[in-house]
Motif scaffolding. Sequence first.
Motif, PDB file in Angstrom:
ATOM      1  N   TYR A  53     -26.298  14.409  -2.887  1.00  0.00           N
ATOM      2  CA  TYR A  53     -25.867  13.081  -2.912  1.00  0.00           C
ATOM      3  C   TYR A  53     -26.289  12.270  -4.147  1.00  0.00           C
ATOM      4  CZ  TYR A  53     -26.044  14.480   2.032  1.00  0.00           C
ATOM      5  OH  TYR A  53     -26.008  15.447   3.201  1.00  0.00           O
ATOM      6  N   GLY A  54     -25.354  11.501  -4.316  1.00  0.00           N
ATOM      7  CA  GLY A  54     -25.532  10.399  -5.435  1.00  0.00           C
ATOM      8  C   GLY A  54     -26.807   9.404  -5.184  1.00  0.00           C
ATOM      9  N   THR A  55     -26.629   8.707  -3.932  1.00  0.00           N
ATOM     10  CA  THR A  55     -27.742   7.812  -3.404  1.00  0.00           C
ATOM     11  C   THR A  55     -28.934   8.682  -2.974  1.00  0.00           C
ATOM     12  OG1 THR A  55     -26.035   6.156  -3.040  1.00  0.00           O
ATOM     13  CG2 THR A  55     -28.272   5.719  -2.137  1.00  0.00           C
ATOM     14  N   LEU A  56     -30.232   8.173  -3.441  1.00  0.00           N
ATOM     15  CA  LEU A  56     -31.347   8.574  -3.015  1.00  0.00           C
ATOM     16  C   LEU A  56     -31.893   7.975  -1.928  1.00  0.00           C
ATOM     17  CD1 LEU A  56     -32.800  11.319  -4.307  1.00  0.00           C
ATOM     18  CD2 LEU A  56     -34.271   9.739  -5.279  1.00  0.00           C
ATOM     19  N   ILE A  57     -32.204   6.401  -2.161  1.00  0.00           N
ATOM     20  CA  ILE A  57     -32.630   5.781  -1.141  1.00  0.00           C
ATOM     21  C   ILE A  57     -31.908   4.464  -0.980  1.00  0.00           C
ATOM     22  CG2 ILE A  57     -34.925   4.275  -0.775  1.00  0.00           C
ATOM     23  CD1 ILE A  57     -35.530   7.150  -0.793  1.00  0.00           C
ATOM     24  N   GLN A  58     -31.808   4.042   0.263  1.00  0.00           N
ATOM     25  CA  GLN A  58     -30.812   2.731   0.563  1.00  0.00           C
ATOM     26  C   GLN A  58     -31.538   1.776   1.519  1.00  0.00           C
ATOM     27  OE1 GLN A  58     -26.659   3.213   1.595  1.00  0.00           O
ATOM     28  NE2 GLN A  58     -26.247   1.455   0.458  1.00  0.00           N
ATOM     29  N   ASP A 116     -33.953  14.706 -13.869  1.00  0.00           N
ATOM     30  CA  ASP A 116     -33.293  13.987 -12.884  1.00  0.00           C
ATOM     31  C   ASP A 116     -33.965  13.340 -11.886  1.00  0.00           C
ATOM     32  OD1 ASP A 116     -30.840  14.941 -14.264  1.00  0.00           O
ATOM     33  OD2 ASP A 116     -31.106  16.952 -12.993  1.00  0.00           O
ATOM     34  N   THR A 117     -35.222  13.219 -11.955  1.00  0.00           N
ATOM     35  CA  THR A 117     -36.076  12.694 -11.019  1.00  0.00           C
ATOM     36  C   THR A 117     -36.121  11.251 -11.185  1.00  0.00           C
ATOM     37  OG1 THR A 117     -37.808  14.311 -11.182  1.00  0.00           O
ATOM     38  CG2 THR A 117     -38.519  12.458 -10.618  1.00  0.00           C
ATOM     39  N   THR A 118     -35.724  10.476 -10.116  1.00  0.00           N
ATOM     40  CA  THR A 118     -35.697   9.058 -10.009  1.00  0.00           C
ATOM     41  C   THR A 118     -37.136   8.289  -9.969  1.00  0.00           C
ATOM     42  OG1 THR A 118     -33.749   9.031  -8.583  1.00  0.00           O
ATOM     43  CG2 THR A 118     -35.254   7.162  -8.560  1.00  0.00           C
ATOM     44  N   THR A 119     -37.513   7.635 -10.655  1.00  0.00           N
ATOM     45  CA  THR A 119     -39.063   6.924 -10.975  1.00  0.00           C
ATOM     46  C   THR A 119     -38.934   5.558 -10.607  1.00  0.00           C
ATOM     47  OG1 THR A 119     -39.229   8.419 -12.767  1.00  0.00           O
ATOM     48  CG2 THR A 119     -40.732   6.503 -12.545  1.00  0.00           C
ATOM     49  N   LEU A 124     -37.908  12.080  -6.117  1.00  0.00           N
ATOM     50  CA  LEU A 124     -38.567  10.585  -6.620  1.00  0.00           C
ATOM     51  C   LEU A 124     -39.989  10.615  -6.861  1.00  0.00           C
ATOM     52  CD1 LEU A 124     -37.963   7.506  -5.981  1.00  0.00           C
ATOM     53  CD2 LEU A 124     -38.820   7.560  -3.611  1.00  0.00           C
ATOM     54  N   LEU A 125     -40.301   9.896  -7.963  1.00  0.00           N
ATOM     55  CA  LEU A 125     -41.619   9.866  -8.532  1.00  0.00           C
ATOM     56  C   LEU A 125     -42.049   8.347  -8.336  1.00  0.00           C
ATOM     57  CD1 LEU A 125     -44.184  11.126 -10.039  1.00  0.00           C
ATOM     58  CD2 LEU A 125     -42.832  10.233 -12.126  1.00  0.00           C
ATOM     59  N   ILE A 126     -42.899   8.075  -7.365  1.00  0.00           N
ATOM     60  CA  ILE A 126     -43.571   6.916  -7.255  1.00  0.00           C
ATOM     61  C   ILE A 126     -45.097   6.317  -8.148  1.00  0.00           C
ATOM     62  CG2 ILE A 126     -44.271   5.107  -5.658  1.00  0.00           C
ATOM     63  CD1 ILE A 126     -42.372   6.075  -3.514  1.00  0.00           C
ATOM     64  N   ILE A 168     -39.919  14.033   4.545  1.00  0.00           N
ATOM     65  CA  ILE A 168     -39.761  12.935   3.349  1.00  0.00           C
ATOM     66  C   ILE A 168     -40.731  13.435   2.252  1.00  0.00           C
ATOM     67  CG2 ILE A 168     -39.953  10.628   2.964  1.00  0.00           C
ATOM     68  CD1 ILE A 168     -39.157   9.927   5.889  1.00  0.00           C
ATOM     69  N   LYS A 169     -41.768  13.498   2.421  1.00  0.00           N
ATOM     70  CA  LYS A 169     -43.056  13.527   1.428  1.00  0.00           C
ATOM     71  C   LYS A 169     -42.690  14.858   0.525  1.00  0.00           C
ATOM     72  CE  LYS A 169     -46.671  11.275   3.625  1.00  0.00           C
ATOM     73  NZ  LYS A 169     -46.990  10.493   2.498  1.00  0.00           N
ATOM     74  N   LYS A 170     -42.064  15.659   1.062  1.00  0.00           N
ATOM     75  CA  LYS A 170     -41.909  16.853   0.164  1.00  0.00           C
ATOM     76  C   LYS A 170     -41.032  16.804  -0.903  1.00  0.00           C
ATOM     77  CE  LYS A 170     -37.948  18.776   2.467  1.00  0.00           C
ATOM     78  NZ  LYS A 170     -37.183  20.122   3.393  1.00  0.00           N
ATOM     79  N   ASN A 171     -40.274  15.487  -0.930  1.00  0.00           N
ATOM     80  CA  ASN A 171     -39.186  15.065  -1.880  1.00  0.00           C
ATOM     81  C   ASN A 171     -39.746  14.064  -2.954  1.00  0.00           C
ATOM     82  OD1 ASN A 171     -36.942  16.608  -0.849  1.00  0.00           O
ATOM     83  ND2 ASN A 171     -36.852  15.198   0.788  1.00  0.00           N
ATOM     84  N   ILE A 172     -41.150  13.752  -2.558  1.00  0.00           N
ATOM     85  CA  ILE A 172     -41.839  12.447  -3.374  1.00  0.00           C
ATOM     86  C   ILE A 172     -43.142  13.149  -4.283  1.00  0.00           C
ATOM     87  CG2 ILE A 172     -42.878  10.481  -3.101  1.00  0.00           C
ATOM     88  CD1 ILE A 172     -41.179   9.995  -0.540  1.00  0.00           C
ATOM     89  N   GLY A 173     -43.030  12.622  -5.305  1.00  0.00           N
ATOM     90  CA  GLY A 173     -44.258  12.832  -6.233  1.00  0.00           C
ATOM     91  C   GLY A 173     -44.956  11.453  -5.957  1.00  0.00           C
ATOM     92  N   TYR A 174     -46.290  11.280  -5.781  1.00  0.00           N
ATOM     93  CA  TYR A 174     -46.644   9.866  -5.668  1.00  0.00           C
ATOM     94  C   TYR A 174     -47.998   9.877  -6.527  1.00  0.00           C
ATOM     95  CZ  TYR A 174     -48.279   5.602  -3.195  1.00  0.00           C
ATOM     96  OH  TYR A 174     -48.677   4.210  -3.133  1.00  0.00           O
TER      97      TYR A 174
END
Length: 411
Positions: A180-185, A374-377, A344-346, A257-263
């Motif tokens: 998908y193009g949109t990660l978070i909305q 390609d990670t969203t930050t 997603l990297l937070i 959810i968390k498997k997609n995130i680096g925090y």
Amino acid sequence: MKHWAIFITNDSNKSKFVHNLLAGTVSELELPKGYKGALFSKLALERFMDEEDRHGTKIINQGTQQSLRTMSSGEQKKALLNYLFEKDYDFIVLDNPFDNLDIGSQEKLTKTLEARSKHIMLVQIISRKDDLLPFIDNFMSLNKDELSIIHELEKIFPSKGDSYFAGGIPRALSPIEFNYGTLIQLKDVTVKFGDRIVLQNLNWTIKKGEFWQLVGKNGSGKTTILSMITGENPKGYGQDLFLFGKKKGSGESIWDIKKNIGYFTPAMTDKFTGYHTIENMLISGLNDSIGLYVKPTESQLRVAKEWLQLINLWEKKDTLFHDLSAGQKRLVMTTRAMIKHPLLLILDEPTAGLDDASAKLLVDLVNKVARESDTTTIFVSHRKEPGLNPDFIYELHMHENGSTGRIVSTL
């Protein structure tokens, strides 16, 4: 009134210096004999909060219904400062007083300190050059235990030279599929706690590969937004909140959810109390575990080596994490959050408490990761970090009926 700024790095023996200063044994500052001082610091605040938690005793926040721990950072520091000014002290040591304060709160604190500086000596311990109080014109640096007079202030600041990180970032070991193009909305998201509205009709769309900075005053709702994105805040249910292609509450678990995130937030370093090497620390990021408890595979060892080489810590791979400097710990933890190439990297206040040189290294690494992956930050910070290059800035504005958000120019 003679005031001092003591510039420190993350290698300075600050605690010993403060102890000696309050004991009156630092001759370099030319303090009159018998001068009595007090400490304005995060540690001092923690002691008052601990006293209130244990015994219900309010000391610096008498006359208020609110507990000290539930106050914003700005309110806590104001309470402590007023308490110290009421006492009969000859000088106050200000230990990085602007840490964790938004710009508005920093400006208010500066005005208060400038007014008080006419009547009491101030010694500012400072890690970041932008935090220097404007009325101070006597400077020293603390290199480990050694104090030195600074005659030319410009010489102690880090250069703006080439990036410290040579070569490209390592590839993902197991790329995460996302089509998908949109990660978070967030669509018209409103959050209340009791009768208090924190967020009001918030709209924010984050797409794959974008680099965002999230800014806002203390208490504006930044933490609330992040906790909804990570799935930890139940306020996300019943909202038009879409995480990684799915509406919140559509059957996903928090682990989905968390498997997609680096925090990473600096408070996380307190969780790693075991004897972990930095190599194992990085590999644990591939397993989303606190420490490494299974034998790593050859491919995991290889990718950890590539990342450690990138951040110039390969030769320290067997060094224990808790033996690193604060700046090195932040590099390792940021790399750990990124090692699996999450969607997603937070990074939540990753430069808080760092000196200028260490903060510059971390910013360089974040820019490189955002540019080459390609990670969203999402980078959260109270201050405008020099050299940080986000694609977009999402800014929260506080109102009586909750914070609203808008995209502001990065130019």
